[in-house]
Structures are given as structure tokens and as C-alpha cells.
Design a protein around this motif. Structure first.
Motif, PDB file in Angstrom:
ATOM      1  N   ASP A   1       0.846  -1.189   0.000  1.00  0.00           N
ATOM      2  CA  ASP A   1       0.000   0.000   0.000  1.00  0.00           C
ATOM      3  C   ASP A   1       0.886   1.244   0.000  1.00  0.00           C
ATOM      4  O   ASP A   1       2.112   1.174   0.013  1.00  0.00           O
ATOM      5  N   GLU A   2       0.252   2.418  -0.026  1.00  0.00           N
ATOM      6  CA  GLU A   2       1.005   3.666  -0.132  1.00  0.00           C
ATOM      7  C   GLU A   2       1.948   3.867   1.046  1.00  0.00           C
ATOM      8  O   GLU A   2       3.068   4.366   0.871  1.00  0.00           O
ATOM      9  N   ARG A   3       1.523   3.476   2.228  1.00  0.00           N
ATOM     10  CA  ARG A   3       2.370   3.673   3.410  1.00  0.00           C
ATOM     11  C   ARG A   3       3.640   2.838   3.311  1.00  0.00           C
ATOM     12  O   ARG A   3       4.744   3.334   3.547  1.00  0.00           O
ATOM     13  N   ILE A   4       3.479   1.579   2.931  1.00  0.00           N
ATOM     14  CA  ILE A   4       4.649   0.707   2.794  1.00  0.00           C
ATOM     15  C   ILE A   4       5.530   1.189   1.651  1.00  0.00           C
ATOM     16  O   ILE A   4       6.764   1.214   1.770  1.00  0.00           O
ATOM     17  N   ALA A   5       4.911   1.586   0.557  1.00  0.00           N
ATOM     18  CA  ALA A   5       5.682   2.086  -0.581  1.00  0.00           C
ATOM     19  C   ALA A   5       6.495   3.313  -0.187  1.00  0.00           C
ATOM     20  O   ALA A   5       7.663   3.444  -0.564  1.00  0.00           O
ATOM     21  N   ALA A   6       5.889   4.220   0.577  1.00  0.00           N
ATOM     22  CA  ALA A   6       6.601   5.423   1.014  1.00  0.00           C
ATOM     23  C   ALA A   6       7.794   5.073   1.888  1.00  0.00           C
ATOM     24  O   ALA A   6       8.870   5.657   1.763  1.00  0.00           O
ATOM     25  N   LEU A   7       7.616   4.111   2.773  1.00  0.00           N
ATOM     26  CA  LEU A   7       8.716   3.689   3.636  1.00  0.00           C
ATOM     27  C   LEU A   7       9.852   3.081   2.824  1.00  0.00           C
ATOM     28  O   LEU A   7      11.036   3.345   3.079  1.00  0.00           O
ATOM     29  N   LEU A   8       9.516   2.251   1.835  1.00  0.00           N
ATOM     30  CA  LEU A   8      10.538   1.633   1.007  1.00  0.00           C
ATOM     31  C   LEU A   8      11.284   2.676   0.177  1.00  0.00           C
ATOM     32  O   LEU A   8      12.514   2.626   0.048  1.00  0.00           O
ATOM     33  N   LEU A   9      10.540   3.609  -0.392  1.00  0.00           N
ATOM     34  CA  LEU A   9      11.174   4.652  -1.191  1.00  0.00           C
ATOM     35  C   LEU A   9      12.114   5.497  -0.350  1.00  0.00           C
ATOM     36  O   LEU A   9      13.235   5.829  -0.773  1.00  0.00           O
ATOM     37  N   ALA A  10      11.665   5.852   0.847  1.00  0.00           N
ATOM     38  CA  ALA A  10      12.510   6.657   1.733  1.00  0.00           C
ATOM     39  C   ALA A  10      13.767   5.903   2.140  1.00  0.00           C
ATOM     40  O   ALA A  10      14.865   6.461   2.189  1.00  0.00           O
ATOM     41  N   GLU A  11      13.615   4.614   2.398  1.00  0.00           N
ATOM     42  CA  GLU A  11      14.747   3.807   2.846  1.00  0.00           C
ATOM     43  C   GLU A  11      15.840   3.721   1.787  1.00  0.00           C
ATOM     44  O   GLU A  11      17.038   3.714   2.099  1.00  0.00           O
ATOM     45  N   HIS A  12      15.431   3.655   0.524  1.00  0.00           N
ATOM     46  CA  HIS A  12      16.399   3.452  -0.561  1.00  0.00           C
ATOM     47  C   HIS A  12      16.742   4.743  -1.306  1.00  0.00           C
ATOM     48  O   HIS A  12      17.485   4.688  -2.295  1.00  0.00           O
ATOM     49  N   ALA A  13      16.249   5.878  -0.839  1.00  0.00           N
ATOM     50  CA  ALA A  13      16.476   7.134  -1.552  1.00  0.00           C
ATOM     51  C   ALA A  13      17.950   7.511  -1.586  1.00  0.00           C
ATOM     52  O   ALA A  13      18.481   7.934  -2.623  1.00  0.00           O
ATOM     53  N   PHE A  14      18.638   7.362  -0.466  1.00  0.00           N
ATOM     54  CA  PHE A  14      20.030   7.795  -0.372  1.00  0.00           C
ATOM     55  C   PHE A  14      20.885   6.721   0.285  1.00  0.00           C
ATOM     56  O   PHE A  14      20.488   6.136   1.292  1.00  0.00           O
ATOM     57  N   ALA A  15      22.054   6.501  -0.282  1.00  0.00           N
ATOM     58  CA  ALA A  15      23.083   5.680   0.348  1.00  0.00           C
ATOM     59  C   ALA A  15      24.201   6.634   0.739  1.00  0.00           C
ATOM     60  O   ALA A  15      25.018   7.015  -0.112  1.00  0.00           O
ATOM     61  N   PRO A  16      24.232   7.091   1.986  1.00  0.00           N
ATOM     62  CA  PRO A  16      25.187   8.130   2.372  1.00  0.00           C
ATOM     63  C   PRO A  16      26.622   7.761   2.012  1.00  0.00           C
ATOM     64  O   PRO A  16      27.075   6.648   2.255  1.00  0.00           O
ATOM     65  N   ALA A  17      27.322   8.707   1.406  1.00  0.00           N
ATOM     66  CA  ALA A  17      28.715   8.494   1.005  1.00  0.00           C
ATOM     67  C   ALA A  17      29.374   9.847   0.795  1.00  0.00           C
ATOM     68  O   ALA A  17      28.711  10.826   0.422  1.00  0.00           O
ATOM     69  N   THR A  18      30.660   9.900   1.028  1.00  0.00           N
ATOM     70  CA  THR A  18      31.418  11.133   0.823  1.00  0.00           C
ATOM     71  C   THR A  18      31.460  11.482  -0.658  1.00  0.00           C
ATOM     72  O   THR A  18      31.792  10.632  -1.484  1.00  0.00           O
ATOM     73  N   PRO A  19      31.116  12.702  -1.041  1.00  0.00           N
ATOM     74  CA  PRO A  19      31.160  13.085  -2.455  1.00  0.00           C
ATOM     75  C   PRO A  19      32.558  12.913  -3.036  1.00  0.00           C
ATOM     76  O   PRO A  19      33.568  13.023  -2.348  1.00  0.00           O
TER      77      PRO A  19
END
Length: 328
Positions: free
Chosen positions: A22-40
Motif C-alpha cells: 500500500d502507499e504507506r509501505i511504498a513510502a517507507l521503502l522509497l525513503a529507505e532506498h532514496a540515499f546511500a550516504p557516502a562522501t562526495p
């Protein structure tokens, strides 16, 4: 809703569970995979090529893949630094001639590391906000898909209703909200969500890394200028702090994406920001000892277009040819 409920038979006749999404789960998944923190520092480049292609082809460094009928995407690998990224893409463009003949690079996308958790000019929250305010400036400078009506970039005209994002406390949530607001769905479940995200081409995207997609086809090998200016303005801490100050007021400008696509650097607000940003980019390249030919190419573009309130599309408009209709 991105959902698929219940179960369905597989090829053996058994029934397999399809996970509800559902939209709530989709939003959580999208947020989780949006950024992989790393030094530029790492830089990736993708250019579009007008070519009918079947299948994915390995080149010297990256891949050449079909994107749509008549268009292919040449994607380079993440490279350790600006000059390595440019050199690898140049190698692959040469290699691509054996598959597609004469190579004419089209739109250019630049991939940069997401940034670090926390504050500072290289923190991912500030980089997301900076990329959003810098993007229309770059789109205006690199506009080159004009229309008879006088629009400088039909490619960016599809984003003319897009607001310039203000600084946000949670860029992950902002990206998830954007994705779920867009029409069109890739089908049910996780695979459908992934297809939906892959199909979106906003000017600034969070795909684990930052993806900046603002440049039309450039004259000759002008794609190098796109990569150089984008990368140094976001990845150098001193340049990023300066550009943050230059572009921060743009968040309050009305209809800025429409102005970038239609008026480009004939718009005085965008022109002033572009002049300051390109001067900063050249100074940063010189400070880092970038190759002379690259610095000269950025200087030439800046003098020919930016300092004169022009973009490559103005050359085409002056000639009165090479138009495409503005999408409605």
C-alpha cells in the motif's frame, strides 16, 4: 494505490503469495532506498544517443542500452573524480561507434554521491536542497531543444509546473512523496514500484545517489561542460557553500521551471545566477588543477553563452530551424 493483494497460481499450479504494497509501505521503502550516504567524490555520467538498439552492450567502461525506440543510453560507471568520469565516457563514446555509427550525444545526466548524514555543505540534506535550486539555473544555461514558439527547451517544458523545492528537514520523505504523487504505475508489488521509479525523469532524483538530469544535447562535445560544472559546484565544499548562497533566493521565485524552459538565460534572474555559478565553477576547476583543455572549454561556453544571456538553443532560434513542438 501501489498494491497487489491475495495470491495467484504460478506455473506449477501452486499458489504463491503476492505481498500487499500500500502507499504507506511504498513510502517507507522509497525513503529507505532514496540515499546511500557516502562522501562526495565519485562521478557517473549517462548520455543519450539517437540510435535504434537491441539488447545491452558492454563497452570499455560502461554499458550501452536501449531506452526507447530510436534512443539508447550510454551509462558510465561511478568514477573516482571528475576527470576520470569524463575520460571514461569519452572512451565509451568512441567505442559506441562500432555499434551505432556516428555518435551524437544527446541529453546528459550526472550522478553524484548522495552526501553524508548530518549537516555541512556536503550533508545529504543540504545537497538535496542545493541540487534543487541549482537545477533550473543549469537547465536554463544548457537549454537546447527549442520550439517555433520560442521555448528554449521542450525537454524541460514537461517540468514547467514543478516547484523549486525549499530546504526540507527530511529529503527521503520528500522524494517518496514526489514519486507517489506522479501518475502512471509500473504494475503491482515491489517490481511495479521499481519500474515506476525507473521511469521517472525529474531534474533531480534520489536513486541511492543524486541524479541531475537538466541538460539538453550540447554542441560538439559540450557534454563535458555539463559534467564539469555540475560536479564541481556540488562536490567542492567551498563552491557548494557559494552556490548555496547564490541560488537560495530562487526558491521563492514564481514559475521558475517554466521560465528556465521558455526563456532560459534571457530571464534576468536566471542569467544573474548562472553568471555567478559558472564563474564559481571555473575558479574551482582552476583551484583543483583541472586539465587546461577542460578549463578552456568551460571558459569558452561561459563567454559565448552565459555572460551574454544566451544558451545553445538561441543559436538554433536565430537560424530558424530544427524545431520540435512544445509538449502540452
Amino acid at each position: 494505490m501501489l498494491c497487489s493483494c491475495g495470491s495467484r497460481p504460478d506455473r506449477t499450479g501452486a499458489r504463491r503469495l503476492v505481498t500487499p504494497l500500500d502507499e504507506r509501505i511504498a513510502a517507507l521503502l522509497l525513503a529507505e532506498h532514496a540515499f546511500a550516504p557516502a562522501t562526495p567524490g565519485f562521478v557517473g555520467v549517462t548520455v543519450e544517443l539517437p540510435a535504434a538498439l537491441t539488447g545491452r552492450h558492454q563497452l570499455r567502461h560502461g554499458f550501452l542500452s536501449p531506452r526507447s525506440p530510436g534512443t539508447a543510453a550510454l551509462s558510465g560507471p561511478p568514477s573516482p573524480g571528475l576527470e576520470a568520469g569524463i575520460a571514461r565516457m569519452a572512451d565509451d563514446l568512441d567505442a559506441a561507434t562500432s555499434l551505432v555509427g556516428e555518435v551524437t550525444p544527446g541529453g546528459v545526466r550526472v550522478a553524484l554521491e548522495a552526501g553524508l548524514e548530518g549537516g555541512g555543505p556536503l550533508g545529504l540534506t543540504r545537497r538535496w536542497a542545493l541540487a534543487a535550486t541549482l537545477a533550473p539555473v543549469l537547465a536554463a544555461a544548457f537549454a537546447n531543444s527549442p520550439s517555433p514558439e520560442g521555448w528554449r527547451s521542450t525537454r524541460q517544458a514537461r517540468h514547467r509546473g514543478l516547484p523549486v523545492l525549499r530546504a526540507v528537514s527530511d529529503p527521503r520523505r520528500a522524494w517518496a512523496a514526489y514519486v507517489l504523487e506522479q501518475p502512471g504505475r509500473g504494475g503491482p508489488g515491489l517490481a511495479g514500484l521499481a519500474r515506476h521509479v525507473d521511469a521517472l525523469r525529474p531534474p533531480v532524483a534520489a536513486r541511492g545517489h543524486l541524479e541531475i538530469d537538466v541538460a539538453d544535447r550540447q554542441p560538439r562535445d559540450g557534454w563535458r561542460v555539463v559534467v564539469a560544472v555540475t560536479a564541481v559546484l556540488l562536490d567542492d565544499p567551498r563552491a557548494a557553500a557559494a552556490v548555496e548562497e547564490i541560488t537560495a533566493p530562487l526558491a521563492a521565485e514564481p514559475a521558475l521551471w517554466e521560465r528556465a524552459a521558455r526563456d532560459a538565460l534571457s530571464d534576468p534572474v536566471l542569467a544573474a545566477a548562472a553568471r555567478a555559478c559558472f564563474v564559481e565553477a571555473y575558479g574551482t576547476l582552476a583551484r583543483h588543477g583541472a586539465r587546461r583543455d577542460l578549463r578552456d572549454q568551460v571558459a569558452e561556453f561561459t563567454e559565448r553563452y552565459v555572460m551574454r544571456g544566451r544558451c545553445p538553443a538561441d543559436d538554433v532560434l536565430d537560424a530558424g530551424a530544427g524545431f520540435r513542438p512544445v509538449p502540452r
